[in-house]
Design a protein around this motif. Structure first.
Motif, PDB file in Angstrom:
ATOM      1  N   ILE A 158       0.838  -1.202   0.000  1.00 58.10           N
ATOM      2  CA  ILE A 158       0.000   0.000   0.000  1.00 58.10           C
ATOM      3  C   ILE A 158       0.869   1.246   0.000  1.00 58.10           C
ATOM      4  O   ILE A 158       0.636   2.195  -0.779  1.00 58.10           O
ATOM      5  CB  ILE A 158      -0.946  -0.014   1.220  1.00 58.10           C
ATOM      6  CG1 ILE A 158      -2.007  -1.102   1.052  1.00 58.10           C
ATOM      7  CG2 ILE A 158      -1.613   1.352   1.398  1.00 58.10           C
ATOM      8  CD1 ILE A 158      -2.853  -1.330   2.283  1.00 58.10           C
ATOM      9  N   MET A 159       1.894   1.268   0.856  1.00 56.15           N
ATOM     10  CA  MET A 159       2.781   2.427   0.923  1.00 56.15           C
ATOM     11  C   MET A 159       3.514   2.630  -0.397  1.00 56.15           C
ATOM     12  O   MET A 159       3.706   3.763  -0.850  1.00 56.15           O
ATOM     13  CB  MET A 159       3.770   2.261   2.079  1.00 56.15           C
ATOM     14  CG  MET A 159       3.129   2.424   3.454  1.00 56.15           C
ATOM     15  SD  MET A 159       4.320   2.479   4.817  1.00 56.15           S
ATOM     16  CE  MET A 159       4.839   0.765   4.875  1.00 56.15           C
ATOM     17  N   ALA A 160       3.931   1.514  -1.053  1.00 52.08           N
ATOM     18  CA  ALA A 160       4.643   1.618  -2.331  1.00 52.08           C
ATOM     19  C   ALA A 160       3.732   2.173  -3.424  1.00 52.08           C
ATOM     20  O   ALA A 160       4.130   3.030  -4.219  1.00 52.08           O
ATOM     21  CB  ALA A 160       5.184   0.247  -2.734  1.00 52.08           C
ATOM     22  N   VAL A 161       2.473   1.702  -3.479  1.00 49.51           N
ATOM     23  CA  VAL A 161       1.541   2.155  -4.511  1.00 49.51           C
ATOM     24  C   VAL A 161       1.205   3.635  -4.330  1.00 49.51           C
ATOM     25  O   VAL A 161       1.170   4.410  -5.294  1.00 49.51           O
ATOM     26  CB  VAL A 161       0.251   1.309  -4.479  1.00 49.51           C
ATOM     27  CG1 VAL A 161      -0.821   1.924  -5.382  1.00 49.51           C
ATOM     28  CG2 VAL A 161       0.544  -0.125  -4.923  1.00 49.51           C
ATOM     29  N   LEU A 162       0.998   4.055  -3.088  1.00 49.68           N
ATOM     30  CA  LEU A 162       0.553   5.428  -2.828  1.00 49.68           C
ATOM     31  C   LEU A 162       1.704   6.383  -2.540  1.00 49.68           C
ATOM     32  O   LEU A 162       1.490   7.590  -2.411  1.00 49.68           O
ATOM     33  CB  LEU A 162      -0.423   5.448  -1.643  1.00 49.68           C
ATOM     34  CG  LEU A 162      -1.700   4.616  -1.810  1.00 49.68           C
ATOM     35  CD1 LEU A 162      -2.590   4.773  -0.590  1.00 49.68           C
ATOM     36  CD2 LEU A 162      -2.457   5.018  -3.082  1.00 49.68           C
ATOM     37  N   GLY A 163       2.939   5.847  -2.449  1.00 50.22           N
ATOM     38  CA  GLY A 163       4.078   6.702  -2.169  1.00 50.22           C
ATOM     39  C   GLY A 163       4.016   7.328  -0.789  1.00 50.22           C
ATOM     40  O   GLY A 163       4.387   8.495  -0.603  1.00 50.22           O
ATOM     41  N   GLY A 192       4.607   7.023   3.628  1.00 53.40           N
ATOM     42  CA  GLY A 192       5.309   6.386   4.723  1.00 53.40           C
ATOM     43  C   GLY A 192       4.310   5.856   5.725  1.00 53.40           C
ATOM     44  O   GLY A 192       3.101   6.047   5.587  1.00 53.40           O
ATOM     45  N   PRO A 193       4.797   5.210   6.797  1.00 58.00           N
ATOM     46  CA  PRO A 193       3.892   4.685   7.815  1.00 58.00           C
ATOM     47  C   PRO A 193       3.045   5.796   8.434  1.00 58.00           C
ATOM     48  O   PRO A 193       3.514   6.916   8.612  1.00 58.00           O
ATOM     49  CB  PRO A 193       4.848   4.082   8.852  1.00 58.00           C
ATOM     50  CG  PRO A 193       6.110   3.818   8.096  1.00 58.00           C
ATOM     51  CD  PRO A 193       6.216   4.903   7.079  1.00 58.00           C
ATOM     52  N   GLY A 224      -3.291   2.685   7.445  1.00 58.92           N
ATOM     53  CA  GLY A 224      -4.260   1.837   8.133  1.00 58.92           C
ATOM     54  C   GLY A 224      -5.648   1.982   7.547  1.00 58.92           C
ATOM     55  O   GLY A 224      -6.388   1.002   7.413  1.00 58.92           O
ATOM     56  N   LYS A 225      -6.015   3.204   7.207  1.00 56.39           N
ATOM     57  CA  LYS A 225      -7.317   3.445   6.608  1.00 56.39           C
ATOM     58  C   LYS A 225      -7.426   2.745   5.259  1.00 56.39           C
ATOM     59  O   LYS A 225      -8.459   2.143   4.922  1.00 56.39           O
ATOM     60  CB  LYS A 225      -7.534   4.952   6.451  1.00 56.39           C
ATOM     61  CG  LYS A 225      -8.935   5.347   6.040  1.00 56.39           C
ATOM     62  CD  LYS A 225      -9.082   6.868   6.032  1.00 56.39           C
ATOM     63  CE  LYS A 225     -10.507   7.284   5.636  1.00 56.39           C
ATOM     64  NZ  LYS A 225     -10.663   8.757   5.607  1.00 56.39           N
ATOM     65  N   ALA A 226      -6.351   2.829   4.459  1.00 59.14           N
ATOM     66  CA  ALA A 226      -6.326   2.158   3.153  1.00 59.14           C
ATOM     67  C   ALA A 226      -6.408   0.643   3.329  1.00 59.14           C
ATOM     68  O   ALA A 226      -7.078  -0.060   2.560  1.00 59.14           O
ATOM     69  CB  ALA A 226      -5.065   2.542   2.393  1.00 59.14           C
ATOM     70  N   TYR A 227      -5.710   0.125   4.355  1.00 62.95           N
ATOM     71  CA  TYR A 227      -5.723  -1.307   4.638  1.00 62.95           C
ATOM     72  C   TYR A 227      -7.141  -1.775   4.950  1.00 62.95           C
ATOM     73  O   TYR A 227      -7.599  -2.809   4.438  1.00 62.95           O
ATOM     74  CB  TYR A 227      -4.791  -1.584   5.819  1.00 62.95           C
ATOM     75  CG  TYR A 227      -4.613  -3.045   6.156  1.00 62.95           C
ATOM     76  CD1 TYR A 227      -3.563  -3.799   5.637  1.00 62.95           C
ATOM     77  CD2 TYR A 227      -5.498  -3.691   7.025  1.00 62.95           C
ATOM     78  CE1 TYR A 227      -3.394  -5.135   5.955  1.00 62.95           C
ATOM     79  CE2 TYR A 227      -5.342  -5.032   7.357  1.00 62.95           C
ATOM     80  CZ  TYR A 227      -4.290  -5.745   6.818  1.00 62.95           C
ATOM     81  OH  TYR A 227      -4.120  -7.073   7.128  1.00 62.95           O
ATOM     82  N   ARG A 228      -7.850  -1.001   5.786  1.00 65.32           N
ATOM     83  CA  ARG A 228      -9.222  -1.374   6.148  1.00 65.32           C
ATOM     84  C   ARG A 228     -10.147  -1.308   4.937  1.00 65.32           C
ATOM     85  O   ARG A 228     -11.072  -2.119   4.806  1.00 65.32           O
ATOM     86  CB  ARG A 228      -9.727  -0.463   7.269  1.00 65.32           C
ATOM     87  CG  ARG A 228      -9.064  -0.732   8.612  1.00 65.32           C
ATOM     88  CD  ARG A 228      -9.742   0.020   9.737  1.00 65.32           C
ATOM     89  NE  ARG A 228      -9.570   1.464   9.625  1.00 65.32           N
ATOM     90  CZ  ARG A 228      -8.522   2.127  10.104  1.00 65.32           C
ATOM     91  NH1 ARG A 228      -7.530   1.486  10.704  1.00 65.32           N
ATOM     92  NH2 ARG A 228      -8.452   3.447   9.984  1.00 65.32           N
ATOM     93  N   TYR A 229      -9.907  -0.345   4.045  1.00 64.38           N
ATOM     94  CA  TYR A 229     -10.722  -0.265   2.825  1.00 64.38           C
ATOM     95  C   TYR A 229     -10.537  -1.527   1.979  1.00 64.38           C
ATOM     96  O   TYR A 229     -11.508  -2.120   1.496  1.00 64.38           O
ATOM     97  CB  TYR A 229     -10.341   0.973   2.015  1.00 64.38           C
ATOM     98  CG  TYR A 229     -10.877   0.921   0.598  1.00 64.38           C
ATOM     99  CD1 TYR A 229     -12.235   1.112   0.332  1.00 64.38           C
ATOM    100  CD2 TYR A 229     -10.023   0.642  -0.478  1.00 64.38           C
ATOM    101  CE1 TYR A 229     -12.728   1.030  -0.952  1.00 64.38           C
ATOM    102  CE2 TYR A 229     -10.507   0.576  -1.772  1.00 64.38           C
ATOM    103  CZ  TYR A 229     -11.860   0.765  -2.015  1.00 64.38           C
ATOM    104  OH  TYR A 229     -12.348   0.682  -3.296  1.00 64.38           O
TER     105      TYR A 229
END
Length: 491
Positions: A444-449, A451-452, A457-462
């Motif tokens: 997710i971090m790589a796709v959206l550029g 950092g932590p 977390g919001k993207a993960y839950r989506y």
């Protein structure tokens, strides 16, 4: 007498290590007697794993004797007159298999009493076995066997009460419960464990003195309640708690379930329903007390607590609706919070509190499955929300059906069979119990550029929601969905 023959058979099998211990105390000029539960169990034809002894010796003398007998000893209970010891397994002289370790606890003759304002017993040492037995909780536990000569001592007719399966106290019940109020909880526990009836005078004292249980620590009450619930027939003990008024002080949510049923009988007796659910849940535990097997080995404390308490949110949510109906809207949510509060107050561990509260919250989730037909995403969500509690939830939900309408009961059972079959099919297809988003946090971090941070977390839950709703997707499809979601967030 059959009971005596049974006891002699069990006592004759006492390990030689125990008889040797009796000889050591005799040589030191002191009495030693096997007391309490091991003697009672011998008359019931059972070998007790706990070996409790009473002695005329002081704790210091007891410690000296046990140091010479055992391979290890401890004095953690010395302030209460108790010294423990262990003798390791020794090979038999005739070449037969080694005997198991022998663990004993030896307590100086004593009497326990409570200061009216204290939670801790005051210990006073006594000088006779009969005096010590007079301060035991019940006559069936006030029997002893002197060692090493195996003389039976029964000054309060405990054997007769054992034969009648009756709980009486050696002294007046009022005095006994005043000395140690926790004995009132033990009366309920023994009703559940042994199937004994409480004598009328004991029940009267329970009712009159119930409030005195409040001076006992929550931890000690919890331990007795746990033993009661894990007994073969907990219903009998719970009924003693409720009928005596003890439950009003230790588990008030249980008697509160005795809702007044209106003249049109528009709802069930929730208290009776809860006791039946508990009994049905116990029947669905897997394995036995001796050989626990399967996904929910019995006795299972979490399942039993959930079965007993799953409806405690009903009294505060009961509403009489226009037209004569009765509703309990959101009682599962309210009940989950009540369960957590009560179990925390009783000092149950965090894991047990969370598990029982979660089962209470989820126990209605299944209702409606047979009517509307769940999508695969709804089934996935059911499994994911239950997590490691799924097998317990299966049993709680099935147990929650107490209707006398056979057709309705069969329809509910069939619907749950169908749900379990669908869960098994989905698990086989996609390992539903281990559902994760199609992209992990690093991806997710790589796709959206990014950092932590909380956005990840919001993207993960989506993505998890997407996975639950539509099933697995390829990495490319998941990435495209993630980018589309991110654009909406930016807008």
């Amino acid at each position: 007498m059959a009971l005596q023959r049974r006891a002699l058979s069990v006592l004759a099998g006492l390990t030689p290590d125990v008889l040797e211990l009796g000889e050591r105390f005799a040589r030191a000029g002191h009495e030693l007697a096997l007391v309490g539960g091991p003697v009672r169990d011998a008359f019931l034809g059972r070998v007790s794993a706990d070996l409790d002894f009473a002695t005329s010796a002081t704790p210091d003398v007891t410690q000296e004797v046990l140091a010479g007998w055992g391979d290890a000893h401890w004095d953690i209970g010395k302030a209460f007159g108790t010294i423990g010891a262990r003798r390791h397994a020794r090979p038999a002289r005739d070449g037969s298999p080694a005997r198991p370790d022998v663990v004993v606890e030896v307590t100086t003759y004593r009497t326990d009493s409570y200061d009216p304002t204290s939670r801790k017993p005051e210990v006073v040492f006594g000088d006779t076995l009969e005096g010590d037995l007079s301060r035991r909780d019940f006559t069936v536990n006030a029997m002893a066997v002197r060692l090493p000569d195996l003389t039976f001592v029964d000054p309060f007719d405990g054997l007769a009460d054992l034969a009648r399966r009756r709980l009486r106290t050696p002294v007046t019940a009022e005095q006994s419960f005043d000395d140690d109020p926790l004995r009132m909880m033990r009366a309920a526990r023994f009703a559940a464990q042994l199937g004994f009836d409480v004598a009328p005078e004991v029940h009267e004292a329970l009712h009159a003195m119930a409030e005195r249980i409040t001076i006992v620590s929550a931890e000690r009450v919890r331990d007795e309640l746990t033993k009661l619930l894990l007994a073969p027939a907990p219903r009998a003990g719970l009924e003693v708690l409720v009928e005596s008024g003890l439950a009003d002080h230790v588990l008030p949510e249980l008697p509160a379930l005795r809702l007044e049923i209106d003249e049109h009988h528009r709802h069930k007796d929730v208290y009776e329903h809860s006791l039946i659910v508990l009994e049905q849940a116990i029947d669905l535990e897997t394995g036995t007390h001796e050989q626990p097997t399967g996904p929910v080995p019995g006795p299972d404390l979490v399942l039993r607590l959930a079965a007993l308490l799953h409806d405690i949110g009903k009294p505060p949510t009961r509403r009489f609706e226009p037209g004569g109906g009765v509703s309990f809207h959101h009682h599962e949510v309210v009940g989950a919070k009540m369960v957590a509060r009560r179990l925390k107050a009783l000092r149950f561990d965090k894991e047990t509190v969370r598990a029982v509260a979660r089962l209470t919250e989820l126990h209605l989730r299944f209702h409606g499955y047979g009517d509307g037909g769940w999508t695969d995403s709804a089934v996935r969500r059911y499994v994911t929300d239950a997590g490691p509690l799924l097998e317990r939830l299966h049993r709680l939900t099935r147990s929650d059906c107490t209707t006398r309408n056979r057709r309705k009961a069969e329809r509910l059972s069939f619907a749950y069979d169908d749900l379990e079959n669908r869960i098994a099919e989905l698990r086989e297809k996609e390992e539903v119990a281990r559902i994760r988003p199609d992209l992990d946090g690093e991806q997710i971090m790589a796709v959206l550029g990014l950092g932590p941070g909380p956005v990840v977390g919001k993207a993960y839950r989506y993505l998890l929601e997407l996975r639950m709703e539509h099933g697995p997707r390829s990495p490319e499809e998941a990435e495209a969905a993630l980018r589309a979601w991110w654009e909406q967030q930016q807008g």
